[in-house]
Design a protein around this motif. Structure first.
Motif, short mmCIF file in Angstrom:
data_model
loop_
_atom_site.label_atom_id
_atom_site.label_comp_id
_atom_site.label_asym_id
_atom_site.label_seq_id
_atom_site.Cartn_x
_atom_site.Cartn_y
_atom_site.Cartn_z
N ALA A 145 0.83 -1.20 0.00
CA ALA A 145 0.00 0.00 0.00
C ALA A 145 0.86 1.26 0.00
N ASN A 146 2.01 1.24 0.69
CA ASN A 146 2.88 2.41 0.73
C ASN A 146 3.53 2.70 -0.61
N SER A 147 3.82 1.65 -1.37
CA SER A 147 4.49 1.84 -2.66
C SER A 147 3.51 1.90 -3.83
N ALA A 148 2.25 1.63 -3.61
CA ALA A 148 1.29 1.59 -4.71
C ALA A 148 0.95 2.97 -5.24
N ASP A 149 1.20 4.01 -4.42
CA ASP A 149 0.87 5.35 -4.88
C ASP A 149 1.74 5.77 -6.06
N GLN A 150 2.90 5.14 -6.22
CA GLN A 150 3.80 5.48 -7.32
C GLN A 150 3.20 5.12 -8.68
N ILE A 151 2.35 4.14 -8.72
CA ILE A 151 1.76 3.68 -9.99
C ILE A 151 0.29 4.08 -10.09
N GLY A 152 -0.15 4.94 -9.24
CA GLY A 152 -1.52 5.42 -9.28
C GLY A 152 -2.56 4.40 -8.87
N LEU A 153 -2.17 3.51 -7.95
CA LEU A 153 -3.05 2.45 -7.48
C LEU A 153 -3.47 2.73 -6.04
N LYS A 154 -4.71 2.44 -5.73
CA LYS A 154 -5.21 2.57 -4.37
C LYS A 154 -5.38 1.18 -3.77
N VAL A 155 -4.87 1.03 -2.56
CA VAL A 155 -4.90 -0.26 -1.87
C VAL A 155 -5.79 -0.11 -0.63
N ALA A 156 -6.67 -1.10 -0.43
CA ALA A 156 -7.62 -1.06 0.68
C ALA A 156 -7.81 -2.46 1.24
N HIS A 157 -8.43 -2.52 2.38
CA HIS A 157 -8.81 -3.80 2.99
C HIS A 157 -10.18 -3.67 3.65
N VAL A 158 -10.84 -4.83 3.80
CA VAL A 158 -12.20 -4.89 4.36
C VAL A 158 -12.20 -5.95 5.45
N ASP A 159 -12.62 -5.55 6.63
CA ASP A 159 -12.77 -6.49 7.74
C ASP A 159 -14.17 -7.11 7.64
N VAL A 160 -14.25 -8.40 7.32
CA VAL A 160 -15.54 -9.05 7.10
C VAL A 160 -16.31 -9.23 8.40
N THR A 161 -15.64 -9.18 9.54
CA THR A 161 -16.35 -9.27 10.81
C THR A 161 -17.11 -7.97 11.12
N LYS A 162 -16.62 -6.85 10.60
CA LYS A 162 -17.29 -5.57 10.79
C LYS A 162 -18.24 -5.23 9.65
N SER A 163 -17.98 -5.79 8.49
CA SER A 163 -18.82 -5.52 7.30
C SER A 163 -19.24 -6.84 6.67
N PRO A 164 -20.15 -7.59 7.32
CA PRO A 164 -20.53 -8.90 6.77
C PRO A 164 -21.30 -8.80 5.45
N SER A 165 -22.00 -7.69 5.23
CA SER A 165 -22.75 -7.56 3.99
C SER A 165 -21.82 -7.51 2.78
N LEU A 166 -20.61 -6.96 2.95
CA LEU A 166 -19.67 -6.91 1.84
C LEU A 166 -19.13 -8.30 1.49
N SER A 167 -18.99 -9.16 2.49
CA SER A 167 -18.57 -10.53 2.19
C SER A 167 -19.64 -11.26 1.38
N GLY A 168 -20.92 -10.96 1.65
CA GLY A 168 -21.98 -11.55 0.83
C GLY A 168 -22.06 -10.91 -0.54
#
Length: 310
Positions: free
Chosen positions: A70-93
């Motif tokens: 994630a720290n080096s992805a800004d060089q290539i114009g990429l955005k890096v993210a993560h999702v905690d499925v225990t906090k956002s169960p609807s996104l896992s579905g």
């Protein structure tokens, strides 16, 4: 003097701690945390998103690698993210997450699941060389932004809420396991009946029945009963017609039968008359045999007196 040295050491320790905290915050500055409220940010631009859970061992081992990426992805114009499925169960579905960790590459609303090696260099090579173009995006019916997947996400969220409610009933209120399951089953039946009734009312409101179709059950029964009575009357009339036809046929055939019976009776009467004559002849012969003198005397008289005979 001793006091000044101790104060200087404490100040240095505070500074070092603050520096470590700031470094950690800056290190994670490029890593974006997505949830149920802001997940649509990934629909614009190019993203790499990881779905993880805090209890997952593989996710824990991938966490430092993902942070460096994630720290080096800004060089290539990429955005890096993560999702905690225990906090956002609807996104896992919504994303049909069946294994952890799961990584998706998103480019302007096109979703592709990353299935390569899990190291920083492989991630960078995948994005720089556009290796994602070699794999097909997920089908439209699996698109997380579609309506049916949105509905599915609400079911996942509901299941997570029910799970938390069941846990709270057992831990906070001391309810036994069978009691909590029985309560959930009763609630499910009640909610299902209410939703079914609501659905019927909505359908009846949107598609009202015609006046001709709004007949009571009694009227329909009366119509069916009258129809049955008509059928019975028709059957009776039909049977009466059949009986009359049979009677006419018997009447037509009776003269022939009577003539045949008369023909059979005539020979019998003739035979009876012949029998009577024979009986009379026998009786005459018997009488002659019994009185032979009378007959002979009468014959002599006739011979002597021919006038009598004339």
């Amino acid at each position: 003097m001793h006091y000044n040295c101790s104060f200087t050491r404490k100040a240095n320790m505070y500074l070092i701690t603050l520096f470590v905290i700031l470094c950690a915050s800056f290190a994670n500055l490029e890593l974006i945390e997505l949830n149920e409220n802001n997940w649509k940010l990934m629909l614009k631009g190019e993203w790499m998103v990881e779905f993880f859970a805090p209890w997952c061992p593989a996710c824990k081992s991938l966490s430092p690698i993902w942070n460096r990426f994630a720290n080096s992805a800004d060089q290539i114009g990429l955005k890096v993210a993560h999702v905690d499925v225990t906090k956002s169960p609807s996104l896992s579905g919504r994303f049909l997450v069946t294994a952890l960790p799961t990584i998706y590459h998103i480019k302007d609303g096109e979703f592709r699941q990353y299935r390569g090696s899990r190291d920083g260099d492989a991630f960078m090579f995948y994005v720089k060389q556009k290796e994602w173009q070699k794999s097909e995006p997920i089908s439209s019916w699996k698109n997380p932004d579609s309506i049916h997947m949105s509905i599915l996400s609400y079911f996942f969220k509901l299941s997570h809420l029910l799970k938390d409610f069941n846990t709270s009933l057992q831990e906070e209120y001391g309810l036994p396991t069978w009691g909590s399951y029985a309560m959930l089953a009763a609630a499910t039946i009640i909610v299902g009946a209410a939703l079914g009734l609501l659905l019927v009312c909505i359908v009846d409101f949107l598609y009202p029945a015609k006046k001709s179709q709004r007949q009571s059950f009694l009227l329909s029964e009366e119509k069916s009963g009258s129809a049955v009575d008509d059928e019975i009357v028709d059957d009776i009339e039909y049977n009466d017609d059949d009986d009359e036809a049979e009677d006419d046929e018997e009447a037509d055939s009776s003269p022939e039968v009577s003539e045949a019976e008369d023909e059979e009776v005539k020979p019998n009467s003739c035979s009876e008359s012949d029998d009577d004559k024979n009986d009379d002849a026998e009786m005459d012969s018997d009488s002659k045999n019994k009185h032979p003198n009378k007959s002979s005397s009468s014959e002599v008289r006739r011979r002597n007196n021919p006038k009598e005979t004339k």
